[in-house]
Design a protein around this motif. Structure first.
Motif, PDB file in Angstrom:
ATOM      1  N   LYS A   1       5.480  -0.606 -11.305  1.00  0.00           N
ATOM      2  CA  LYS A   1       6.430  -1.466 -12.010  1.00  0.00           C
ATOM      3  C   LYS A   1       7.720  -0.725 -12.349  1.00  0.00           C
ATOM      4  N   ARG A   2       7.653   0.593 -12.430  1.00  0.00           N
ATOM      5  CA  ARG A   2       8.857   1.378 -12.749  1.00  0.00           C
ATOM      6  C   ARG A   2       9.684   1.688 -11.512  1.00  0.00           C
ATOM      7  N   MET A   3       9.089   1.575 -10.324  1.00  0.00           N
ATOM      8  CA  MET A   3       9.751   1.968  -9.083  1.00  0.00           C
ATOM      9  C   MET A   3      10.319   0.755  -8.348  1.00  0.00           C
ATOM     10  N   PRO A   4      11.565   0.832  -7.868  1.00  0.00           N
ATOM     11  CA  PRO A   4      12.104  -0.275  -7.065  1.00  0.00           C
ATOM     12  C   PRO A   4      11.422  -0.340  -5.707  1.00  0.00           C
ATOM     13  N   VAL A   5      11.460  -1.511  -5.086  1.00  0.00           N
ATOM     14  CA  VAL A   5      10.908  -1.704  -3.742  1.00  0.00           C
ATOM     15  C   VAL A   5      12.070  -1.843  -2.774  1.00  0.00           C
ATOM     16  N   ASP A   6      12.125  -0.948  -1.812  1.00  0.00           N
ATOM     17  CA  ASP A   6      13.231  -0.965  -0.843  1.00  0.00           C
ATOM     18  C   ASP A   6      12.686  -0.471   0.495  1.00  0.00           C
ATOM     19  N   ASP A   7      12.277  -1.403   1.340  1.00  0.00           N
ATOM     20  CA  ASP A   7      11.733  -1.054   2.641  1.00  0.00           C
ATOM     21  C   ASP A   7      11.999  -2.185   3.623  1.00  0.00           C
ATOM     22  N   PHE A   8      11.339  -2.176   4.769  1.00  0.00           N
ATOM     23  CA  PHE A   8      11.570  -3.207   5.774  1.00  0.00           C
ATOM     24  C   PHE A   8      11.108  -4.581   5.301  1.00  0.00           C
ATOM     25  N   PHE A   9      10.189  -4.615   4.318  1.00  0.00           N
ATOM     26  CA  PHE A   9       9.656  -5.884   3.831  1.00  0.00           C
ATOM     27  C   PHE A   9      10.570  -6.498   2.781  1.00  0.00           C
ATOM     28  N   ALA A  10      11.051  -5.690   1.864  1.00  0.00           N
ATOM     29  CA  ALA A  10      11.869  -6.200   0.756  1.00  0.00           C
ATOM     30  C   ALA A  10      12.905  -5.162   0.346  1.00  0.00           C
ATOM     31  N   THR A  11      14.117  -5.609   0.143  1.00  0.00           N
ATOM     32  CA  THR A  11      15.149  -4.759  -0.440  1.00  0.00           C
ATOM     33  C   THR A  11      15.467  -5.296  -1.831  1.00  0.00           C
TER      34      THR A  11
ATOM     35  N   GLY B   1      13.615  -5.244  -4.310  1.00  0.00           N
ATOM     36  CA  GLY B   1      12.441  -5.859  -4.921  1.00  0.00           C
ATOM     37  C   GLY B   1      12.027  -5.097  -6.168  1.00  0.00           C
ATOM     38  N   ARG B   2      11.275  -5.772  -7.023  1.00  0.00           N
ATOM     39  CA  ARG B   2      10.754  -5.101  -8.217  1.00  0.00           C
ATOM     40  C   ARG B   2       9.480  -5.808  -8.662  1.00  0.00           C
ATOM     41  N   VAL B   3       8.602  -5.025  -9.289  1.00  0.00           N
ATOM     42  CA  VAL B   3       7.360  -5.572  -9.816  1.00  0.00           C
ATOM     43  C   VAL B   3       7.563  -5.871 -11.294  1.00  0.00           C
ATOM     44  N   ARG B   4       7.428  -7.123 -11.676  1.00  0.00           N
ATOM     45  CA  ARG B   4       7.673  -7.554 -13.045  1.00  0.00           C
ATOM     46  C   ARG B   4       6.499  -7.201 -13.964  1.00  0.00           C
ATOM     47  N   PRO B   5       6.676  -7.340 -15.272  1.00  0.00           N
ATOM     48  CA  PRO B   5       5.578  -7.078 -16.204  1.00  0.00           C
ATOM     49  C   PRO B   5       4.332  -7.919 -15.951  1.00  0.00           C
ATOM     50  N   ASP B   6       4.497  -9.112 -15.368  1.00  0.00           N
ATOM     51  CA  ASP B   6       3.327  -9.960 -15.083  1.00  0.00           C
ATOM     52  C   ASP B   6       2.623  -9.582 -13.783  1.00  0.00           C
ATOM     53  N   GLY B   7       3.141  -8.569 -13.076  1.00  0.00           N
ATOM     54  CA  GLY B   7       2.541  -8.108 -11.841  1.00  0.00           C
ATOM     55  C   GLY B   7       3.087  -8.748 -10.582  1.00  0.00           C
ATOM     56  N   LEU B   8       4.038  -9.658 -10.704  1.00  0.00           N
ATOM     57  CA  LEU B   8       4.614 -10.331  -9.546  1.00  0.00           C
ATOM     58  C   LEU B   8       5.747  -9.490  -8.966  1.00  0.00           C
ATOM     59  N   MET B   9       5.671  -9.190  -7.668  1.00  0.00           N
ATOM     60  CA  MET B   9       6.769  -8.500  -6.994  1.00  0.00           C
ATOM     61  C   MET B   9       7.763  -9.555  -6.523  1.00  0.00           C
TER      62      MET B   9
ATOM     63  N   GLY C   1      -6.388   2.404 -12.108  1.00  0.00           N
ATOM     64  CA  GLY C   1      -5.631   1.219 -11.743  1.00  0.00           C
ATOM     65  C   GLY C   1      -4.384   0.988 -12.571  1.00  0.00           C
ATOM     66  N   GLN C   2      -4.525   0.970 -13.886  1.00  0.00           N
ATOM     67  CA  GLN C   2      -3.373   0.635 -14.714  1.00  0.00           C
ATOM     68  C   GLN C   2      -2.297   1.708 -14.648  1.00  0.00           C
ATOM     69  N   ALA C   3      -2.687   2.985 -14.565  1.00  0.00           N
ATOM     70  CA  ALA C   3      -1.696   4.053 -14.494  1.00  0.00           C
ATOM     71  C   ALA C   3      -0.821   3.905 -13.252  1.00  0.00           C
ATOM     72  N   VAL C   4      -1.442   3.609 -12.125  1.00  0.00           N
ATOM     73  CA  VAL C   4      -0.664   3.482 -10.893  1.00  0.00           C
ATOM     74  C   VAL C   4       0.157   2.201 -10.897  1.00  0.00           C
TER      75      VAL C   4
ATOM     76  N   LEU D   1       0.821  -1.203   0.000  1.00  0.00           N
ATOM     77  CA  LEU D   1       0.000   0.000   0.000  1.00  0.00           C
ATOM     78  C   LEU D   1       0.864   1.266   0.000  1.00  0.00           C
ATOM     79  N   MET D   2       1.954   1.251   0.741  1.00  0.00           N
ATOM     80  CA  MET D   2       2.857   2.396   0.717  1.00  0.00           C
ATOM     81  C   MET D   2       3.444   2.599  -0.675  1.00  0.00           C
ATOM     82  N   HIS D   3       3.811   1.505  -1.327  1.00  0.00           N
ATOM     83  CA  HIS D   3       4.354   1.587  -2.683  1.00  0.00           C
ATOM     84  C   HIS D   3       3.289   2.127  -3.641  1.00  0.00           C
ATOM     85  N   TYR D   4       2.059   1.675  -3.467  1.00  0.00           N
ATOM     86  CA  TYR D   4       0.946   2.175  -4.288  1.00  0.00           C
ATOM     87  C   TYR D   4       0.756   3.676  -4.098  1.00  0.00           C
TER      88      TYR D   4
END
Length: 386
Positions: A319-329, A331-339, A311-314, A296-299
Motif C-alpha cells: 500500500k505504500r509503494m506505487p504501481v508502475d509497470d506494463f500492467f498499470a502506471t 496505480g496505487r493500493v488503497r487502504p481498502d486493498g483495492l488497486m 501477510g499484513q506486513a507485506v 506477484l512482482m509487487h508483492y
C-alpha cells in the motif's frame, strides 16, 4: 508472522489457486501459473537469499474446496501468499482463511466489489478489476449511446449479483431503467430460454452479467438467435481476450467491453505478451494472467523491502509503494486493498480490421482511475477511516 524466521521455513512459497478445468480455465488456469513462474524468474528466483517456490491447484469453482486447499497450503505446506482465485464465492471463502492466518492474498480473477467492501481484509489486495469498474466503463458508455432500457442475463452467484447490482446503480443514476433479469447457474449450458426472455422484454440492451464459458455461450447463442440483426444489443459486462478468440470475430465483432489490460496497447505490454506467448503456444495473456504477474512482482518487491512474509506486513508495504509497470502506471493500493488504475474501454474488431490471430481489440477510451473505481469515500470497508 509464522515461524521464527522473517521468511518462514527458509523458503517463500506461492500458491496459485484457480479454475484449471472449468468455465474459467482459459482466462486463468495454467496461464496464471505460467505468469507466476515468469514473475518469480524475473525477480531472480529467491528473496533475501531464500528460494521461492510455486504450488498450484484447481479449486473447481467450489468455495469449500478452495478454502480447504488454502488452509492446507498455509498450515501444512507453509504457503505465504495465495494468488489469482477466479470465482467470487471461492475468493470470499479463501479470503476468510487468509485473514485468519495472516497470509497475503492477491486477488485477480474474482470480481465482486465485496472483497474490498464489507468483507475487506488487511491481508488482501484486489488487483486487476472489480465489478464496479467493469460496469462503470461499459454501462456508462452504452447509456451515452442511447441504450436506456436493460434486461440482464446473470450468473446466480456472488459475482453475477454484484456485477448486475453495479450496472443497475449506473443505470439508475443516469435515468435508465431495468426491465428484468434471468439468472442461471454457473456453467449453465443452454441459455436459450434466458435470452428469449430478454428479447421479449424489448429492452435496448441485454446485459450479460456472467463470464468465461457462460459468457461465450450466451454471446454465441444470441448470435444464432439473430439478436445482432435486430434493434437490441448484447452487452457483455465481463469479456476476456480468450473468450473473443474462442468466439471468433465473425460472431464477436462490435461487442463493447471494459478491460484492465490489453496485450497490444504499449511497447511494454507487447514485450510481456511475447514472453508469455513463448511459454503458452502463442497465446496472449488475459488481464487476469497479466495481473497475476504484476501483483506477484509487487508483492515480492514489498516482501524484500520489509524482510518479512507475514501477510499484513507485506500488504501494508504494498500500500505504500506505487504501481508502475506494463500492467498499470500510476496505480496505487488503497487502504481498502483495492488497486486503482486506469481501465480501458474497447470494441471487438471486425474481421477485416484484424492483422493477426490475437489482434482482437480496438481501445476506444482510457478511463482514469478516479472514474473507473468506486470512490474511497463511498467504501463500506471497516479498514477505511471515516
Amino acid at each position: 508472522m509464522r515461524g521464527d524466521a522473517a521468511i518462514s521455513r527458509d523458503v517463500l512459497k506461492i500458491g496459485v489457486l484457480n479454475d484449471q478445468s472449468g468455465v474459467y480455465a482459459d482466462l486463468a488456469g495454467q496461464g496464471s501459473v505460467e505468469a507466476a513462474r515468469l514473475a518469480v524468474q524475473d525477480f531472480g528466483g529467491e528473496i533475501k537469499g531464500r528460494p521461492i517456490e510455486i504450488l498450484s491447484a484447481d479449486h473447481q469453482n467450489k468455495p469449500e474446496l478452495g478454502a480447504s486447499i488454502a488452509r492446507e497450503w498455509i498450515e501444512v505446506d507453509g504457503v505465504d501468499v495465495i494468488v489469482d482465485v477466479p470465482t467470487s464465492d471461492v475468493a470470499l471463502a479463501v479470503q476468510k482463511v487468509t485473514e485468519d492466518t495472516d497470509t497475503a492474498f492477491l486477488i485477480n480473477g474474482a470480481a465482486t466489489s465485496s472483497l474490498t467492501g464489507e468483507f475487506c481484509s488487511p491481508t488482501s489486495v484486489h488487483w486487476a478489476y472489480d465489478t464496479y469498474s467493469l460496469a462503470a466503463g461499459t454501462v456508462r458508455a452504452m447509456l451515452e449511446e442511447g441504450l436506456n432500457s436493460w434486461f440482464f442475463v446473470t450468473a446466480d452467484d456472488a459475482f453475477g449479483k454484484s456485477l448486475q447490482a453495479a450496472a443497475q446503480q449506473v443505470i439508475g443514476a443516469n435515468g435508465g431503467e431495468v426491465r428484468g433479469q434471468a439468472r442461471h447457474a454457473l456453467n449453465a449450458g443452454d441459455l436459450t430460454a434466458h435470452l428469449m426472455e430478454a428479447q421479449g422484454s424489448e429492452a435496448d440492451a441485454i446485459g450479460l452479467a456472467n463470464a468465461g464459458e457462460d459468457a461465450v455461450r450466451a454471446v454465441r447463442r444470441a448470435h444464432e438467435l439473430g439478436v445482432h440483426r435486430g434493434p437490441q444489443r448484447i452487452v457483455p459486462l465481463l469479456l476476456f481476450l480468450t473468450d473473443v478468440k474462442q468466439l471468433g470475430l465473425e460472431v464477436a465483432q462490435g461487442l463493447p467491453l471494459t478491460t484492465a489490460f490489453y496485450w497490444d496497447r504499449t511497447d511494454a505490454s507487447r514485450a510481456f505478451a511475447e514472453r508469455f506467448a513463448a511459454r503458452r503456444d502463442g497465446q496472449r495473456p488475459t488481464m487476469v494472467q497479466a495481473g497475476v504477474y504484476s501483483s506477484l512482482m509487487h508483492y515480492l518487491q514489498a516482501a524484500a523491502e520489509v524482510g518479512d512474509d507475514s501477510g499484513q506486513a507485506v500488504v501494508d508495504q504494498m500500500k505504500r509503494m506505487p504501481v508502475d509497470d506494463f500492467f498499470a502506471t500510476d496505480g496505487r493500493v488503497r487502504p481498502d486493498g483495492l488497486m486503482v488504475h486506469e481501465m480501458y474501454r474497447a470494441r471487438v474488431k471486425r474481421p477485416a480490421e484484424s492483422e493477426g490471430p490475437w489482434d482482437l481489440y480496438e481501445i476506444v477510451e482510457t478511463i482514469p482511475a478516479k472514474l473507473a473505481f468506486r470512490p474511497l469515500s463511498e467504501s463500506d470497508c471497516p479498514l477505511v477511516d471515516d
